[in-house]
Each structure stands twice: as structure tokens, then as C-alpha cells.
Design a protein around this motif. Structure first.
Motif, PDB file in Angstrom:
ATOM      1  N   GLU A 146      14.218 -17.799  14.063  1.00 21.73           N
ATOM      2  CA  GLU A 146      13.303 -17.485  12.973  1.00 21.73           C
ATOM      3  C   GLU A 146      11.977 -18.171  13.246  1.00 21.73           C
ATOM      4  N   LYS A 188       5.675 -12.057  15.432  1.00 25.72           N
ATOM      5  CA  LYS A 188       6.840 -12.933  15.526  1.00 25.72           C
ATOM      6  C   LYS A 188       6.881 -13.923  14.362  1.00 25.72           C
ATOM      7  N   ASN A 191       7.445 -10.967  10.246  1.00 25.57           N
ATOM      8  CA  ASN A 191       8.313  -9.915  10.750  1.00 25.57           C
ATOM      9  C   ASN A 191       9.178  -9.357   9.622  1.00 25.57           C
ATOM     10  N   TYR A 194      12.505 -10.920   8.409  1.00 23.73           N
ATOM     11  CA  TYR A 194      12.546 -12.111   7.572  1.00 23.73           C
ATOM     12  C   TYR A 194      12.579 -11.783   6.085  1.00 23.73           C
ATOM     13  N   PRO A 269      12.178 -12.610  17.277  1.00 20.30           N
ATOM     14  CA  PRO A 269      12.315 -12.858  15.835  1.00 20.30           C
ATOM     15  C   PRO A 269      13.610 -12.279  15.264  1.00 20.30           C
TER      16      PRO A 269
END
Length: 333
Positions: A146, A188, A191, A194, A269
Motif C-alpha cells: 500500500e 501508486k 489508486n 485503496y 499498489p
């Protein structure tokens, strides 16, 4: 780059009389700190389920490097071709041994003989409980992580760990310009994978420097090259960490290498597919349900020194593991 993926895990037998004698010989006198308390080192007698999970759910793993003071679990089949027993002296100079500092051991694992270019580092309290693929750890040759920041905080327990994370981010801010890296690797850091967690980075954009990175406290994918780069730049601080017998406020730990990968943009990611839960007297049913229902791919069960009925909790958790992993693995005698 070799496409094989190794796993690395640290293990200690906190009940080994010889180890206890050495630990007590070196431990600071007069007080019990979070760095020397017995709960940090006690064995839950469930390492066999760690191996069963690996064999059942990640049969593609190339080799497991089992890093230890020298003692071994009684069940372990040391003849297994996928197993490499690593003694602390194999990766740490004798001048620094014995060590009871997990950070000191962690920062040296890239020195394991035969370790593949891509590897995943595990703590011994983290288990794979449902099928995983290589892409859960690496995509297109780079580690999954992450790219999410967080504001560093301590929890008021006086332990060294929070200081380690701050020391790690101090190294990162020494070498990386946050705003330049955000522009360079925008997709990244922001993204769709997430989801709502993108607000983390958005809310911390006001800060010029990295404030810290989200730490899932789950197995971490690494490139060995990253460790070589960081060691070449911060050998003094990493060597000082290695010299400390117990965790120190001045240590770095393995997350400095993870943070380096993220800050440099050398990651894919992806949210880490797992859950962390703390073992307490009050949430035993929650833990056993997490194991039995297998809703997550990985589960970390954090020890807690305040547990009152350790033997009962240990027994119940291990019975839950036995329900999903009842068959012996080839890593057992």
C-alpha cells in the motif's frame, strides 16, 4: 531476476533453558521493560500450523528460511528439501551474539545464503489460512504494497517499536523528496484499489515530508536489491542496530526496507490481504471465528502480556487451527 519466491521467518523458543540463561545474563537489571518481558518471547506451540498453511495454501513457495537462535521445534523435519535452517551466527557477526533483539536479526536477513531475489518476510505469529497466489506478493517483478501514508503515533506503552518506525522514516526523508515522488508515482500513491483510504495521502499532502507509511503488520514482500541499497547508504545505523542485545529506541527495523520500496516507487499498489487481531482474554471467540471461517488470506495474532489465562487461550486457538489444517505437512516428522 529469478522468479522464485522464498519465505523467511524468525522463531524463538522462549522456554529453552540455555536461551533463558543467556537472556537473563544480558538483560538490564532492576526492571522489566517491554523489550525483555517473557510475553515477547513465549511460544504458542502452533508453528506446525504455520508450516501446514504454507504447504496447503502456497505450495509454489521455493524455500523457507527458518531463522533461529539454534533451537528448533520438536516437530520439525529438518530433512525437508524446501527448508533451510539459519542460525543467527550465519547472518550476524559473532561479536554481536547472542542477540535477543528481533530488529537486529531482521535487518540482517538479506545475508541468508541462497536467498532468492524476491522474498517474503514473516513473523511467527502470522499464518496463511486460505489460498494465495504469487501475485498476492509480487506483480511484474515488484513487491506489492500500500502506498499509503499515516501519521506516526505511539500507544503509550514505553516500548521501542514506535521509535523504530520513526527512525525508519527519518532515513526515508533523508533520501527522498516526498512531493517529487508523489508527482513521479502519482497513480501508486492515489489508486482505486485503496478505496476510501486514499484520503490518508490526501489529508497528509500538507506535510512536506513523509509522516510515516501505513503498516499492515502482515508478511511483507521484498526485493533483496533494496536491502543492499539501504545497507550501502546506512551501514552505520544498521550496524548499531545489530549491536544492541535487546530492542533499543535507536534501532531501525525491517520496515525501513519496505518504506524505501514505497518511497522510491518500486512497488505494485495493492492492499495487503490479511487481518491483524490481538489476543486477549475477552476476544477469544473472535479469534477462533477468524481462523475457522477463513475470510482472510492471512491472519496475525498478536500476543499481549496482559493475558491472564494464557494456556486456555493457546489451547483454543490451536484447536481452531487444527480444524482448518488437520493434516500433517511434510515439514513435520
Amino acid at each position: 531476476m529469478n522468479n522464485k519466491i522464498d519465505f523467511v521467518v524468525l522463531w524463538v523458543d522462549g522456554g529453552d533453558p540455555e536461551w533463558i540463561k543467556e537472556k537473563n545474563n544480558y538483560a538490564p537489571q532492576g526492571s522489566i521493560t517491554p523489550e525483555v518481558e517473557a510475553a515477547r518471547f513465549r511460544d504458542w506451540d502452533n508453528m506446525k500450523y504455520w508450516f501446514r498453511g504454507i504447504e496447503k495454501f502456497t505450495p509454489w513457495v521455493n524455500k523457507i528460511h527458518f531463522v533461529t537462535y539454534g533451537h528448533l521445534p520438536q516437530f520439525l523435519n529438518t530433512e525437508n528439501e524446501k527448508l533451510n535452517i539459519v542460525n543467527h551466527r550465519d547472518i550476524i557477526d559473532n561479536n554481536y551474539l547472542p542477540t535477543f533483539n528481533s530488529a537486529a536479526i531482521e535487518v540482517n536477513i538479506s545475508k541468508i545464503d541462497g536467498l532468492t531475489d524476491k522474498f517474503v518476510y514473516f513473523n511467527d505469529d502470522t499464518f496463511i489460512i486460505s489460498p494465495m497466489k504469487e501475485r498476492d506478493f509480487f506483480v511484474n517483478g515488484v513487491p506489492c504494497a500500500e502506498g499509503l501514508e499515516e501519521a506516526l503515533t505511539s500507544i503509550g506503552d514505553g516500548a521501542a517499536y514506535s521509535h523504530h518506525i520513526l527512525n525508519d522514516i527519518d532515513v526515508i526523508n533523508k533520501y527522498f523528496d516526498k512531493r517529487k515522488q508523489y508527482k513521479k508515482n502519482f497513480t501508486k500513491y492515489f489508486n482505486f484499489k485503496y478505496g476510501t483510504q486514499n484520503i490518508r495521502n490526501l489529508s497528509l499532502l500538507i506535510w512536506k515530508n513523509y509522516t510515516g507509511f501505513k503498516n499492515a503488520h502482515l508478511p511483507t514482500a521484498y526485493l533483496k536489491d533494496t536491502w543492499e541499497i539501504v545497507w550501502s547508504k546506512e551501514e552505520e545505523r544498521l550496524s548499531n542496530t545489530t549491536s544492541h542485545k535487546f530492542r533499543s529506541y535507536y534501532d531501525l527495523n525491517q520496515y525501513v526496507f519496505r518504506q524505501w520500496q514505497i518511497a522510491s516507487g518500486n512497488f505494485h499498489p495493492q492492499l495487503t490481504p490479511g487481518k491483524v487481531i490481538e489476543a486477549t482474554d475477552s476476544n477469544l471467540e473472535k479469534i477462533t471465528n477468524e481462523i475457522i471461517k477463513q475470510k482472510h488470506k492471512m491472519l496475525c495474532i498478536n500476543d499481549n502480556q496482559d493475558i491472564l489465562d494464557f494456556e486456555n487461550i493457546k489451547s483454543a486457538i490451536n484447536k481452531a487451527f487444527d480444524k482448518i489444517l488437520p493434516e500433517k505437512s511434510s515439514f513435520e516428522k
